[in-house]
Structures are given as C-alpha cells and as structure tokens.
Design an enzyme around this catalytic site. Sequence first.
Site, PDB file in Angstrom:
ATOM      1  N   THR A 197       0.825  -1.230   0.000  1.00 59.68           N
ATOM      2  CA  THR A 197       0.000   0.000   0.000  1.00 59.68           C
ATOM      3  C   THR A 197       0.852   1.270   0.000  1.00 59.68           C
ATOM      4  OG1 THR A 197      -0.206   0.112   2.430  1.00 59.68           O
ATOM      5  CG2 THR A 197      -1.836  -1.228   1.246  1.00 59.68           C
ATOM      6  N   LEU A 243      -3.018   4.776  -0.767  1.00 62.80           N
ATOM      7  CA  LEU A 243      -4.419   4.329  -0.700  1.00 62.80           C
ATOM      8  C   LEU A 243      -4.452   2.901  -0.167  1.00 62.80           C
ATOM      9  CD1 LEU A 243      -6.167   5.848  -3.849  1.00 62.80           C
ATOM     10  CD2 LEU A 243      -6.086   6.685  -1.497  1.00 62.80           C
ATOM     11  N   HIS A 244      -4.284   2.792   1.154  1.00 63.23           N
ATOM     12  CA  HIS A 244      -4.184   1.476   1.790  1.00 63.23           C
ATOM     13  C   HIS A 244      -5.405   0.593   1.482  1.00 63.23           C
ATOM     14  CE1 HIS A 244      -0.862   3.051   4.248  1.00 63.23           C
ATOM     15  NE2 HIS A 244      -1.639   4.036   4.624  1.00 63.23           N
ATOM     16  N   ASP A 245      -6.577   1.003   1.944  1.00 64.32           N
ATOM     17  CA  ASP A 245      -7.753   0.121   1.890  1.00 64.32           C
ATOM     18  C   ASP A 245      -8.266  -0.171   0.485  1.00 64.32           C
ATOM     19  OD1 ASP A 245      -8.991   1.574   4.977  1.00 64.32           O
ATOM     20  OD2 ASP A 245      -7.618  -0.086   4.642  1.00 64.32           O
TER      21      ASP A 245
END
Length: 316
Positions: A197, A243-245
């Site tokens: 991520t 943008l991890h999720d």
Amino acid sequence: MSSTAQKIIIDTDPGQDDGVAILFALASKELDILGITTVAGNVPLALTSQNARMICELAERTDIKIFVGCDAPLNKPLVTAENIHGKTGLDGITLPEPTMPLQSMHSVDFIIETLRREPEKTVTLCTLGPMTNIATAFLKAPDIAPRIKKIIAMGGGFFEGGNITPAAEFNMFVDPDAAKIVLAAGVDLTLVPLDVTHFALTSQEWIKNLRALNTKVGEAVASWTDFFERYDKEKYGSAGAPLHDPCVIGYLLRPELFTGRHINVEIETESPLTAGATVADWWRVTGRPANAFFLNTIDRDGFFELLTERLSLYKY
Ligand code: RIB
Ligand code: CA
C-alpha cells in the site's frame, strides 16, 4: 450487479481511505455487498458508523445495510488516528448529515448469521480496519471460520516495517489479539500490507483528474486524499497519499495486479516495544506452516487505472 457477483462483507473504520475503498466496491458490478460492518479504529465507533452512512449516501446507495460493531479491541484500550484522518475521520470535505438508518443487529451477529445462511465458501470478508469484529465472531461462533470463502485484510508490514510504530502497522497495532485469532483460524487469508500500500500513492495529476469529473464523488475523493496526503508527505517525504484500503478491493477485482507469497505470518501481542508487528517468514526459515498469502508488489498504474475507471462511473 451481475448474477455471478462475488458476495462480500466490508468490515471498516472509515477513514478517508476506507471511504475510497467503499466507493470503489459500490461502483463494481462484480461485487454483491451483503453488508458493511463498522469497527472502532481510525476514530471511535460512533464516528466510523456515521462516516459509513455518509459514504453510502454520497454514493446514493442508501440500500446498503450498515451494522455497528465493536467499540474497542479485545484486550487493549482503543488507539485512534485523528492526527492522520482528522477529528471526524473524514476530514477534507464536509458531507451532509446522514439520514439512512443503521441496522439494529450487531456487526458480529450479522457476520455470524450471514456466514451460517449463505452457502459454504461463497462469502468473502474484506477487512479495512482492526479485525476485532471478525475475531469476536470466531470466538462466539467457531463454526463459521470454515464457511468463509476468503478474508482479504489490509494490515501488517514486513519490508516496510510499521506506520504507527517503527514495528507495527495501525490495524494490527490497534488489535493484535484479534489479528492473532484470525491468523490462526485456518481461513484462506490474503494480507495486503504496507509493503504494497505504500506504493499505491496518489498524485496531484490523479487528484486533478478526479476533480475534472465534476462529480460529488470525484470532489470528495480528491479532497479526502488532499487532506490524508499531508501526513505521509511530511513523514515519508512521499509525493502522494498511500491508498491502503482500496488495495483490498483492487486485489479482489484484479488479483493479477499484485504478487505475493504464501508464507507463515505471526503477530507480536505482548512486547511493549513491538506489539502489532507482523513477523512474515518471507524466506521460509522457521518451518512454521504457511497461513497467509502476503502481498508484496502492486502494478500501481494498473491499479489506479481500474480505480479511476470505477470512480468515473459515478455520474453525480
Ligand atoms: O495502516 C493503514 C490502515 O490503518 C488503513 O486501514 C487506514 O484506514 C487505517 O485504518
Ligand atoms: Ca481503515
């Protein structure tokens, strides 16, 4: 939604990046979102639940069922991240007060009931926050773990270390005991760690293109990432917000955009120094059985092309 849509539950602690992930999923016809379950994490539970409602209303999807979950980790006091996400957890833009309802059933009971009702191995859990709800469901109903098709969880880090401490990524740090239960549950588990991520970075050009869509959704995502980016820019000097999720949804839709390795991953739950650290046996030196598919590369351009394509489907 197509007739062969993948049934998913999104477990989340919105958070701007959770918001982008939810919008990404809602715009993807390949997915049948059975429900959104909120958990305490980035901000306290009341706010993550309020934010989930605001995000669904932004997407004009008041049909989505939102369930409220656990307000604290299994065995630790809650640690939140207002310093990153702002006081509301969705700072960057002011969205209208939500009017859509929250469901009366608890998230944990919804997860249990859904997994018992749906045919075996047909429901995927996408976890975007601390895994407290999932672990609590496993403790309350051990029969559901073998019924799960897959868990795709944003969390952990190995080559990239941690983000809330030098050793631990936030979701794992907040509830390491919950993560330990999930890692030991024998479920088909894919971990989407900081190793991936941290390379899913937004850019000013991407944000500009979002604004050029002239939609509420484009403006919200641009404003959230503008806000969210300042923290990582200052800390890592990176140009862009990770943008991890949304990487969880990206992997679900196009796994070929990522690579990883099926390895053993354990989590530290005791040490004050390294609590929440995911010990990924990347070089397979321990002999411990593999229990997770641990991602480590992303086709960044391919990911953003897909994300932009889906966010562009919103016409308002
Ligand atoms: O470490 C990143 C994770 O923590 C993301 O899920 C973000 O939303 C926060 O919950
Ligand atoms: Ca999150």
